[in-house]
Design an enzyme around this catalytic site. Structure first.
Site, PDB file in Angstrom:
ATOM      1  N   ASP A   1      27.376  44.653  35.142  1.00 53.74           N
ATOM      2  CA  ASP A   1      28.212  45.200  36.044  1.00 53.74           C
ATOM      3  C   ASP A   1      29.151  46.427  35.447  1.00 53.74           C
ATOM      4  O   ASP A   1      29.920  46.217  34.519  1.00 53.74           O
ATOM      5  CB  ASP A   1      29.050  44.012  36.414  1.00 53.74           C
ATOM      6  CG  ASP A   1      30.098  44.177  37.759  1.00 53.74           C
ATOM      7  OD1 ASP A   1      30.075  45.320  38.177  1.00 53.74           O
ATOM      8  OD2 ASP A   1      30.773  43.396  37.974  1.00 53.74           O
TER       9      ASP A   1
ATOM     10  N   HIS B   1      27.243  41.351  46.117  1.00 56.13           N
ATOM     11  CA  HIS B   1      28.357  41.330  44.891  1.00 56.13           C
ATOM     12  C   HIS B   1      29.669  41.422  45.463  1.00 56.13           C
ATOM     13  O   HIS B   1      29.941  42.585  46.065  1.00 56.13           O
ATOM     14  CB  HIS B   1      27.959  42.063  43.768  1.00 56.13           C
ATOM     15  CG  HIS B   1      28.532  42.190  42.313  1.00 56.13           C
ATOM     16  ND1 HIS B   1      28.495  41.179  41.668  1.00 56.13           N
ATOM     17  CD2 HIS B   1      29.889  42.724  41.848  1.00 56.13           C
ATOM     18  CE1 HIS B   1      29.464  40.851  40.518  1.00 56.13           C
ATOM     19  NE2 HIS B   1      30.040  41.972  40.840  1.00 56.13           N
TER      20      HIS B   1
ATOM     21  N   HIS C   1      32.340  37.205  41.957  1.00 54.26           N
ATOM     22  CA  HIS C   1      32.642  37.482  40.765  1.00 54.26           C
ATOM     23  C   HIS C   1      34.173  37.419  40.778  1.00 54.26           C
ATOM     24  O   HIS C   1      35.204  38.422  41.390  1.00 54.26           O
ATOM     25  CB  HIS C   1      32.288  39.105  40.242  1.00 54.26           C
ATOM     26  CG  HIS C   1      32.843  39.524  39.081  1.00 54.26           C
ATOM     27  ND1 HIS C   1      32.600  40.936  38.553  1.00 54.26           N
ATOM     28  CD2 HIS C   1      33.249  38.877  37.972  1.00 54.26           C
ATOM     29  CE1 HIS C   1      33.117  41.219  37.461  1.00 54.26           C
ATOM     30  NE2 HIS C   1      33.680  39.962  36.920  1.00 54.26           N
TER      31      HIS C   1
ATOM     32  N   MET D   1      39.675  40.349  42.852  1.00 54.94           N
ATOM     33  CA  MET D   1      40.639  40.606  41.795  1.00 54.94           C
ATOM     34  C   MET D   1      42.296  39.967  42.265  1.00 54.94           C
ATOM     35  O   MET D   1      42.400  40.230  43.329  1.00 54.94           O
ATOM     36  CB  MET D   1      40.719  42.400  41.798  1.00 54.94           C
ATOM     37  CG  MET D   1      39.446  42.526  41.388  1.00 54.94           C
ATOM     38  SD  MET D   1      39.394  44.374  41.113  1.00 54.94           S
ATOM     39  CE  MET D   1      37.684  44.771  41.024  1.00 54.94           C
TER      40      MET D   1
ATOM     41  N   MET E   1      37.692  37.731  39.287  1.00 56.09           N
ATOM     42  CA  MET E   1      38.592  38.411  38.223  1.00 56.09           C
ATOM     43  C   MET E   1      40.088  37.913  38.494  1.00 56.09           C
ATOM     44  O   MET E   1      40.897  38.860  38.818  1.00 56.09           O
ATOM     45  CB  MET E   1      38.578  39.842  38.146  1.00 56.09           C
ATOM     46  CG  MET E   1      37.211  40.449  37.782  1.00 56.09           C
ATOM     47  SD  MET E   1      36.523  41.871  38.286  1.00 56.09           S
ATOM     48  CE  MET E   1      35.820  41.711  39.883  1.00 56.09           C
TER      49      MET E   1
ATOM     50  N   GLY F   1      33.718  52.865  39.897  1.00 56.76           N
ATOM     51  CA  GLY F   1      33.389  54.296  39.535  1.00 56.76           C
ATOM     52  C   GLY F   1      33.778  54.816  38.249  1.00 56.76           C
ATOM     53  O   GLY F   1      34.138  56.042  37.933  1.00 56.76           O
TER      54      GLY F   1
ATOM     55  N   ASP G   1      33.487  41.240  44.602  1.00 60.37           N
ATOM     56  CA  ASP G   1      34.638  41.301  43.483  1.00 60.37           C
ATOM     57  C   ASP G   1      35.898  41.017  43.995  1.00 60.37           C
ATOM     58  O   ASP G   1      36.691  41.524  44.678  1.00 60.37           O
ATOM     59  CB  ASP G   1      34.643  42.886  42.823  1.00 60.37           C
ATOM     60  CG  ASP G   1      33.323  43.254  42.148  1.00 60.37           C
ATOM     61  OD1 ASP G   1      33.056  42.603  41.094  1.00 60.37           O
ATOM     62  OD2 ASP G   1      32.816  44.534  42.419  1.00 60.37           O
TER      63      ASP G   1
ATOM     64  N   MET H   1      30.172  42.801  31.422  1.00 57.86           N
ATOM     65  CA  MET H   1      30.956  43.611  31.975  1.00 57.86           C
ATOM     66  C   MET H   1      30.747  44.916  31.122  1.00 57.86           C
ATOM     67  O   MET H   1      30.788  44.962  29.896  1.00 57.86           O
ATOM     68  CB  MET H   1      32.205  43.406  31.929  1.00 57.86           C
ATOM     69  CG  MET H   1      32.929  42.736  32.936  1.00 57.86           C
ATOM     70  SD  MET H   1      32.260  42.776  34.547  1.00 57.86           S
ATOM     71  CE  MET H   1      32.912  44.347  34.802  1.00 57.86           C
TER      72      MET H   1
ATOM     73  N   SER I   1      27.659  46.186  45.036  1.00 51.45           N
ATOM     74  CA  SER I   1      29.225  45.693  45.016  1.00 51.45           C
ATOM     75  C   SER I   1      29.894  46.180  46.209  1.00 51.45           C
ATOM     76  O   SER I   1      30.012  47.366  46.425  1.00 51.45           O
ATOM     77  CB  SER I   1      29.976  45.889  43.734  1.00 51.45           C
ATOM     78  OG  SER I   1      31.205  46.043  43.902  1.00 51.45           O
TER      79      SER I   1
HETATM   80  C1  DX5 Z   1      34.496  46.155  38.472  1.00 49.19           C
HETATM   81  C2  DX5 Z   1      33.694  45.420  39.517  1.00 49.19           C
HETATM   82  C3  DX5 Z   1      32.506  46.074  39.640  1.00 49.19           C
HETATM   83  C4  DX5 Z   1      32.309  47.261  40.265  1.00 49.19           C
HETATM   84  C5  DX5 Z   1      31.440  48.080  39.877  1.00 49.19           C
HETATM   85  O1  DX5 Z   1      35.550  45.334  37.862  1.00 49.19           O
HETATM   86  O2  DX5 Z   1      33.454  44.060  38.676  1.00 49.19           O
HETATM   87  O3  DX5 Z   1      31.548  45.190  40.120  1.00 49.19           O
HETATM   88  O4  DX5 Z   1      32.641  47.060  41.753  1.00 49.19           O
HETATM   89  O5  DX5 Z   1      31.587  49.628  40.529  1.00 49.19           O
HETATM   90  P1  DX5 Z   1      30.799  50.611  39.926  1.00 49.19           P
HETATM   91  O6  DX5 Z   1      29.299  50.417  40.112  1.00 49.19           O
HETATM   92  O7  DX5 Z   1      31.132  51.685  40.688  1.00 49.19           O
HETATM   93  O8  DX5 Z   1      30.919  50.842  38.242  1.00 49.19           O
HETATM   94 ZN    ZN Z   2      31.970  42.577  39.773  1.00 49.48          ZN
END
Ligand code: DX5
Ligand code: ZN
Length: 228
Positions: A175, A35, A68, A39, A70, A147, A37, A139, A10
């Site tokens: 994820d 990947h 992805h 948001m 969100m 993190g 993300d 998720m 990601s």
């Molecule tokens: C969270 C994201 C993830 C995130 C994962 O909302 O969808 O893809 O980047 O990060 P780590 O691997 O650090 O948990």
């Molecule tokens: Zn994600």
């Protein structure tokens, strides 16, 4: 026949000031998918990037862009993400009342359709769209931030989804909080695609990323009974 094990770094954990370079580095380091993300500060409490950034990244990689979303609503934006170069477009079941319509729209745009479920959402929420799906994204943290710590209750949900999928050609992706320690647990339960942000973009540059990806891949491969 189990589906191949794939690692999807990601870019949320990458250096945003050098995103193109980071995508090239992680591809060179052995990433299978990229990947992305997205948001919106509404469906999740954080804002990242939209279709223009994905479009700018597209020439930097030939890998599958695993997008992805969100965001809510998602339907008005699907066309823009498809045009930007997304290969897989994943929407959240919690993001709107018309999941089936969103999935139909993604496939009508010629893209692979995915659905994501939050930690508190039961797998039954997607039972009636299984034939509209190419990917299920479980998720294992609450979406919004990288993190965070892996939520172990999702392991059983993954196993139940694996059974629900049966012989359908659907990838089962996890994820959030994926590390060499948690990767074997989710792959043993039946997941075959692992998203990892902070565990991949640790250290700097392709050499560090290569070691980080290999550590996750090897731990997961062992749990699948495959040679590392
Ligand atoms: C969270 C994201 C993830 C995130 C994962 O909302 O969808 O893809 O980047 O990060 P780590 O691997 O650090 O948990
Ligand atoms: Zn994600």
């Amino acid at each position: 026949m189990s589906r191949p094990l794939l690692i999807a770094p990601s870019v949320l954990a990458a250096d945003f000031s050098r995103l193109g370079e980071e995508v090239r580095a992680v591809e060179q380091a052995g990433a299978d998918w990229i990947h992305l993300d997205v948001m919106d500060g509404h469906f999740v409490p954080n804002i990242t990037f939209g279709p223009d950034v994905i479009k700018a990244l597209r020439p930097h990689s030939k890998k599958i862009f695993d997008t992805h979303l969100m965001i809510a609503p998602c339907d008005p934006h699907l066309d823009a993400f498809a045009k930007a170069g997304a290969d897989i477009i994943t929407v959240h079941v919690e993001a709107g009342p018309h999941l089936h319509r969103s999935l139909q729209a993604i496939r009508a745009l010629g893209k692979k359709a995915g659905v994501s479920i939050n930690p508190a959402t039961p797998e039954s929420a997607i039972e009636y769209v299984l034939d509209q799906l190419d990917l299920i994204l479980v998720m294992s943290v609450n979406p919004g931030f990288g993190g965070q710590v892996f939520i172990p209750a999702v392991i059983e949900k993954i196993a139940r989804l694996r059974t629900m999928i049966g012989g359908r050609p659907i990838d089962l992706e996890v994820d959030g909080g994926i590390t060499p320690e948690t990767a074997p647990k989710v792959t043993a339960a039946g997941a075959n695609v692992l998203v990892a942000g902070s565990a991949v973009f640790k250290g700097a540059g392709a050499d560090a990323y290569r070691a980080n990806i290999a550590a996750i891949r090897n731990a997961a491969a062992l749990a699948r009974g495959e040679a590392a």
